[in-house]
Design an enzyme around this catalytic site. Structure first.
Site, PDB file in Angstrom:
ATOM      1  N   VAL A  70      85.869  82.013 101.626  1.00 57.83           N
ATOM      2  CA  VAL A  70      86.295  81.964 100.262  1.00 57.83           C
ATOM      3  C   VAL A  70      87.179  83.095 100.002  1.00 57.83           C
ATOM      4  O   VAL A  70      86.870  84.105 100.415  1.00 57.83           O
ATOM      5  CB  VAL A  70      85.279  82.170  99.285  1.00 57.83           C
ATOM      6  CG1 VAL A  70      85.677  82.392  97.780  1.00 57.83           C
ATOM      7  CG2 VAL A  70      84.359  80.581  99.268  1.00 57.83           C
ATOM      8  N   GLY A 115      87.011  88.763  99.413  1.00 52.83           N
ATOM      9  CA  GLY A 115      86.646  87.155 100.131  1.00 52.83           C
ATOM     10  C   GLY A 115      85.188  87.250 100.498  1.00 52.83           C
ATOM     11  O   GLY A 115      84.434  88.366 100.645  1.00 52.83           O
ATOM     12  N   LYS A 116      84.739  86.283 101.241  1.00 48.41           N
ATOM     13  CA  LYS A 116      83.593  86.009 101.780  1.00 48.41           C
ATOM     14  C   LYS A 116      83.496  84.988 102.586  1.00 48.41           C
ATOM     15  O   LYS A 116      84.227  83.832 102.365  1.00 48.41           O
ATOM     16  CB  LYS A 116      82.325  85.910 100.605  1.00 48.41           C
ATOM     17  CG  LYS A 116      80.887  86.254 101.169  1.00 48.41           C
ATOM     18  CD  LYS A 116      80.647  87.831 101.195  1.00 48.41           C
ATOM     19  CE  LYS A 116      79.426  88.379 101.729  1.00 48.41           C
ATOM     20  NZ  LYS A 116      79.361  89.841 101.680  1.00 48.41           N
ATOM     21  N   GLY A 117      82.562  85.044 103.774  1.00 48.73           N
ATOM     22  CA  GLY A 117      82.342  83.900 104.653  1.00 48.73           C
ATOM     23  C   GLY A 117      80.992  83.596 104.711  1.00 48.73           C
ATOM     24  O   GLY A 117      80.140  84.309 104.472  1.00 48.73           O
TER      25      GLY A 117
END
Ligand code: NAD
Length: 459
Positions: A70, A115-117
């Site tokens: 994201v 962001g993030k994953g």
């Protein structure tokens, strides 16, 4: 339903819209429109990438695993945020955590976006060979979205330097000839990681607490005695007192924060309890934290769970049930395990007057409101646990410069940055009636809004 983070962003923007001194050039209909744009820009992500990683396992099965990246907002710089390997990973949670990164970086003036994953697996179910393949597939599937100047992942729950090394190697293979050291942070030192990265979050968590309860009050004693603010009264009542501390979670963040407390010369501290996924260890005289760390390092990261293990390690403590840590009669509770640990069901049992969020979102919205109403000081995740991303930024810089700093230089840069944030936030917090979380959000949202406005994005 609106998430906790989205609702605080909205409330912060409502407060700023009412304040005519903020972005004073924006007036009437134009102001209304600009603030509507801000709400939609900051409460939704720019991109949500989802993919199903196709992974052949060692037993010949081929499985498909849901994975996310994201990208919430990049107005302050390239997207930045960890990749989590956990069975509970899902799209909403990843969006929420990406938004937190945007706000955290803005608050601490780290020139990154958010962001993030995540990959929906329990890493313990996979062999190292399979995990290596999952890491490679993740980079392959999201290769066009990642990059040193675009989106820079880091470790999160379930991932560490091994996974970052593997991912960086795959990035290098996919993009031959491109600079690659800054494509991932949290790498091993051998692969361009920074000294001090492992300790950075725990050290920062303890620093934000210590600075509040000691340095800041010491420097502003007269002002503190004069102001009529419930949170200031709570903080002041602990100044220069013997403090009993409990720490939930004895992993990377919790063990380093405990050690900082144990060695701290500024405060009269006793870490009386620590916990992990199995147990709580309690000693009213204070726990031997260095011996507990030594034990955990030798025993797959777990604390001793029996009298026998404790006596073999020469550690004096009582063994309690895992969740007893939350209701202990202590002054300070550092939450360094998981999300949603304090909630409607147990919020009335909390006895600590100061809570420090080492983990992301360990207190639910209902519990947060309830505790703040009681005057409990909560040092929020966005402020307390930014040490990791600050040193990630230093790692990224060192990768670009190909020059490396020693550990002392890293810690100096880390504490200087965190000090500059708390020096801005604490006077504001103790001077007004809002909880610290709200103050931090307002501050981040102000910075983001000003930059978005100046870049002409509020149409
Ligand atoms: P970690 O995996 O090293 O440690 C987690 C600890 O929590 C372990 O001791 C584990 O046994 C314990 N635990 C698990 N379930 C528990 C439970 N129900 N009750 C009590 N303890 C429990 O993880 P970490 O890197 O220390 O991260 C801790 C938290 O901080 C996570 O929420 C993470 O997202 C957040 N965080 C970490 C960093 C970082 O740099 N490591 C940065 C920002 C935020």
């Amino acid at each position: 339903m609106e998430s906790k983070r989205a609702s605080i962003i909205r409330e912060s923007l409502d407060a700023l819209a009412e304040d005519a001194t903020f972005l004073p050039d924006l007036k009437d209909k134009e102001r209304e429109k600009a603030f509507k744009s801000l709400v939609s820009l900051l409460s939704t992500p720019n991109h949500v990438h989802k993919s199903f990683l196709r992974v052949p396992l060692e037993d010949q099965q081929v499985i498909r695993i849901p994975a996310y990246r994201v990208q919430h907002n990049d107005i302050m710089g390239p997207y930045k945020g960890g990749i989590r390997f956990h069975e509970s990973v899902n799209e909403d949670e990843t969006i929420n955590l990406a938004a937190l990164m945007t706000l955290k970086n803005a608050l601490h003036e780290v020139p990154f976006g958010g962001g993030k994953g995540g990959v929906e697996i329990d890493p313990k179910d996979f062999s190292p060979k399979e995990l290596n393949l999952i890491c490679k597939k993740y980079v392959q599937n999201f290769s066009s979205t990642l990059g040193t100047e675009k989106d820079i992942p880091a470790p999160d729950m379930g991932t560490g330097e091994r996974e970052m090394d593997w991912m960086m190697a795959e990035y290098k293979t996919i993009h031959p000839g491109k600079t690659y050291r800054g494509s991932f942070t949290g790498k091993s030192i051998m692969n361009g990681g920074s000294l001090g990265r492992r300790e950075a979050t725990g050290k920062g968590v303890y620093f934000t607490f210590r600075y509040m309860i000691h340095d800041f009050i010491k420097e502003n004693k007269q002002w503190f005695n004069k102001i009529d603010n419930r949170f200031a009264k709570t903080a002041l009542s602990y100044y220069d007192q013997q403090l009993e501390i409990a720490v939930q979670g004895f992993g990377n963040v919790g063990s380093v924060a405990s050690l900082e407390a144990y060695h701290c010369d500024h405060l009269r501290n006793k870490v009386v309890a620590v916990s992990d996924r199995n147990v709580v260890l309690y000693n009213s005289e204070g726990l031997d934290i260095p011996s507990l760390i030594e034990f955990k390092n030798k025993h797959e990261e777990d604390l001793p769970t029996s009298k026998h293990e404790l006596s073999e390690a020469g550690i004096k403590a009582d063994v309690l049930n895992r969740d007893d840590i939350l209701s202990l009669d202590v002054d300070v509770l550092i939450l360094a395990a998981l999300e949603d640990q304090i909630h409607e069901g147990n919020m009335a049992d909390i006895k600590a007057d100061i809570l420090v969020e080492g983990a992301n979102a360990p207190i639910t919205e209902e519990a947060d409101e309830y505790l703040a109403d009681k005057g409990v000081v909560i040092v929020p995740d966005i402020l307390a646990n930014a040490g990791g991303v600050i040193v990630s930024y230093l790692e990224w810089m060192q990768g670009r410069e190909t020059q490396f700093y020693d550990e002392d230089q890293i810690y100096k840069l880390l504490f200087d940055k965190m000090k500059s944030t708390v020096e801005t936030i604490y006077p504001q917090f103790f001077g007004d009636p809002f909880p610290l979380r709200q103050n931090c959000y307002i501050h981040s949202v102000m910075k983001l809004s000003t930059v978005l406005y100046r870049q002409g994005k509020l149409y």
